[in-house]
Scaffold this motif. Structure first.
Motif, PDB file in Angstrom:
ATOM      1  N   ASP A 170      -6.207  -1.568  -4.716  1.00 59.08           N
ATOM      2  CA  ASP A 170      -5.611  -2.157  -3.518  1.00 59.08           C
ATOM      3  C   ASP A 170      -6.640  -3.068  -2.869  1.00 59.08           C
ATOM      4  O   ASP A 170      -7.556  -2.602  -2.203  1.00 59.08           O
ATOM      5  CB  ASP A 170      -5.183  -1.038  -2.559  1.00 59.08           C
ATOM      6  N   GLN A 193      -7.634   0.301  -0.082  1.00 59.60           N
ATOM      7  CA  GLN A 193      -7.818  -0.915   0.707  1.00 59.60           C
ATOM      8  C   GLN A 193      -8.993  -0.765   1.678  1.00 59.60           C
ATOM      9  O   GLN A 193      -9.788  -1.672   1.840  1.00 59.60           O
ATOM     10  CB  GLN A 193      -6.526  -1.204   1.474  1.00 59.60           C
ATOM     11  N   THR A 201       0.841  -1.202   0.000  1.00 52.30           N
ATOM     12  CA  THR A 201       0.000   0.000   0.000  1.00 52.30           C
ATOM     13  C   THR A 201       0.875   1.251   0.000  1.00 52.30           C
ATOM     14  O   THR A 201       0.616   2.212  -0.724  1.00 52.30           O
ATOM     15  CB  THR A 201      -0.931  -0.011   1.234  1.00 52.30           C
TER      16      THR A 201
HETATM   17 MG   LIG Z   1      -2.020  -2.715   2.195  1.00 50.94          MG
END
Ligand SMILES: [Mg+2]
Ligand SMILES: Nc1ncnc2c1ncn2[C@@H]1O[C@H](COP(=O)(O)OP(=O)(O)OP(=O)(O)O)[C@@H](O)[C@H]1O
Length: 575
Positions: A499, A419, A378
């Motif tokens: 993500d 995410q 990330t």
């Molecule tokens: Mg991540």
């Protein structure tokens, strides 16, 4: 920040309102002057009407009084309204300024500034500042004029007695200054505790589900109790000082009053002064002491305001670490490649979480990033839109270093599904159209369809006009994720970062959304982060990131043939 600097900055904020403030000040002087006239008229009332029994004055005086009160009322209205107007305008502008300033800050800023603290800056600190400016400062100006004018009257009537005021004023000034320091200190503490309370509130209210799940209601109540108690004790200490200050001021006034009666009375008995002069003198002096007492009271507000202003200005002084360079260029439409050159990154100068990353992603390629949790996937993708800035090395888009182009033109070319799904408490339509508020209904519908969201949206009570609750809380996790995919699809940017974009979907929907995403990836350059390797079989290239380093690189088959990290991940998932 020193008091002088704070006052200087407040002065600059108030400068555009100088005409209004000047008119208000004239109004204040008139109010002060009429108060002086009132005191002076007491002399005529007693001497001319009661002692000389002058009928002409009996008829004239009430008329003059009515006129004086009328002028005073008018001036009072004008100045108090104008001041409130200026104060509220300043508050509004300041809130807007802080809001925009906060949103110019990079991610790292929000890691170190809790939400509740920021909210309390915009809501309560600004209000405290305004109270200090429009209530306190103003009263002080008015009271100052009033004291000056009334003291003028006092000296004019009996300068010998008036000398008393030179004894009272410094004595009365002492507690004002002394208590002022205490108020300032307590106010800083009290605002810190208020921010802590609002942080706790924010965390526990948004986290209420976990509190329930872990049966922590009592525990959280205790924590809240503890926090509120801290605020309470600071507030009570403040109240104690405030309540002590007033009686002290009264006492000083009372002693002075007694002495003046004694000296003044002696003069009247000795025939050196008239009862009218004496009473007018007392009236003026009492009236002059009122503002002094008020200043003492207002002082707490001023000290709170100064402390609040200090915090607000300190916040406004934080330069966004990531911003456009002077002469930053507009990034040209993406056509060749994204390139990471010798890139390292660390949060807050701690240990590096990414080490010497070298990577070139040609346009049109789909690159998958896999690897163990906490490896830095990330973080790596957050560097491309400059949510974070690289610590060492460079990132190029085509031939432009991303530090040389404007943030807006860079970010316009990047579509993202993060995410953690982030949606707003607005309609489905507005959430999807967030990146392009001019999108037509048809475009929104197509995006929803591509993200496999259209069927559940149409089943919602108001379809696309349904408001989805705070953070999308009225939708399921998978539905939230599909909305955020639709939002990225609609933005139609050449670079796409996904993500864990399908992590919350069931296998069936994941497969379908996957197909949609594959369609979407066709003409784009995509970085896909995935834990489930089954979702990235068809990408062009895969990199494995572990502990911040690229440890393996290649296609699915090539990586399997290496018998390394990737194969291990693959085997675990196929067990
Ligand atoms: Mg991540
Ligand atoms: N805001 C932050 N401040 C400080 N350190 C951070 C921050 N965010 C992440 N880290 C650290 O950086 C490292 C990499 O985190 P990152 O989120 O990039 O991992 P990831 O590969 O995306 O993991 P996952 O697969 O669990 O999402 C971790 O060790 C983490 O503790």
């Amino acid at each position: 920040m020193t008091n002088k600097e704070i006052i200087h900055r407040i002065y600059y904020i108030l400068k555009p309102f100088r005409v209004k403030l000047f008119i208000a000040m004239v109004g204040m002087v008139i109010v002060a002057a009429t108060t002086g006239v009132q005191a002076y008229l007491v002399k005529d009332l007693l001497d001319k009407i009661f002692m000389e029994k002058n009928e002409f004055f009996l008829n004239l005086l009430p008329l003059i009084l009515i006129l004086v009160f009328f002028i005073k009322a008018l001036a009072d209205f004008i100045y108090s309204f104008l001041l409130e107007l200026v104060g509220q305008t300043v508050i509004r502008d300041l809130r807007i300024r802080i809001f925009s300033h906060i949103h110019l800050q990079p991610l790292s800023f929000f890691n170190s500034m809790p939400t509740g603290t920021l909210i309390s800056r915009i809501i309560s600190d600004v209000t405290l500042m305004q109270q200090a400016v429009s209530k306190a400062l103003v009263n002080i100006l008015r009271d100052f004029f009033q004291v000056v004018i009334l003291l003028g009257v006092v000296f004019y009537m009996n300068w010998k007695l008036a000398m008393f005021s030179f004894i009272i004023l410094p004595i009365a000034g002492y507690p004002i200054v002394k208590f002022g320091r205490l108020f300032r200190k307590l106010s800083i503490r009290s605002q810190e505790e208020t921010a802590n309370v609002s942080n706790l509130l924010h965390e526990t209210i948004t986290g209420n589900r976990i509190i329930k799940a872990f049966c922590k209601e009592k525990y959280e109540s205790k924590r809240f109790n503890h926090q509120i108690d801290k605020l309470f004790s600071v507030t009570i200490r403040n109240a104690k000082f405030k309540s002590t200050q007033h009686p002290i001021m009264e006492l000083i006034g009372g002693v002075a009053f007694a002495l003046i009666i004694w000296f003044g009375g002696k003069e009247v008995i000795a025939g050196e002064s008239t009862p009218g002069t004496f009473f007018a003198f007392i009236t003026a002096l009492v009236a002059a002491y009122e503002p002094v007492k008020r200043i003492a009271k207002i002082n707490a507000t001023i000290q709170q305001g100064m402390a609040a202003a200090n915090r607000v200005f300190t916040l406004l002084d934080i330069e966004p670490e990531i911003k456009d360079k002077p002469n930053a260029l507009n990034l040209l439409p993406f056509e060749k490649s994204i390139e990471f050159k010798g890139l390292s990154f660390s949060y807050y100068n701690e240990e590096h979480v990414l080490h010497d990353i070298n990577l070139k992603i040609p346009t049109g390629q789909a690159l998958a990033i896999v690897g163990p949790s906490g490896g830095g996937k990330t973080t790596l993708t957050n560097l491309i839109p400059r949510f974070l800035d690289v610590t060492e090395g460079e990132i190029f888009i085509d031939d432009t270093n991303i530090k040389d182009c404007t943030l807006a033109s860079l970010r316009a070319q990047i579509g993202m599904v993060t995410q953690q799904t982030i949606l707003f408490n607005d309609t489905v339509r507005n959430n999807i159209a967030y990146g392009n508020l001019e999108a037509t209904d048809d475009q929104i519908f197509q995006a929803a369809k591509a993200a496999h969201a259209s069927s559940f949206i149409e089943a919602l009570p108001k379809g696309y006009d349904t408001v989805i609750g705070e953070g999308g809380s009225r939708l399921s996790g998978g539905q939230q994720q599909r909305l955020s995919i639709a939002r990225a699809i609609l933005k139609n940017a050449p670079i796409l970062i996904l993500d864990e974009a399908t992590s919350a979907l069931d296998t069936e929907s994941e497969r379908e959304v996957q197909k949609a995403l594959e369609n979407l990836m066709k003409n784009r350059t995509t970085l896909v982060i995935a834990h489930r390797l089954s979702t990235i079989k068809n990408v062009d290239r895969i990199i494995v990131i572990k502990d911040g380093c690229i440890v393996e690189e290649g296609t699915h088959d090539e990586l399997l043939a290496l018998h390394g990290e990737y194969e291990q991940l693959h085997n675990i998932q196929n067990d």
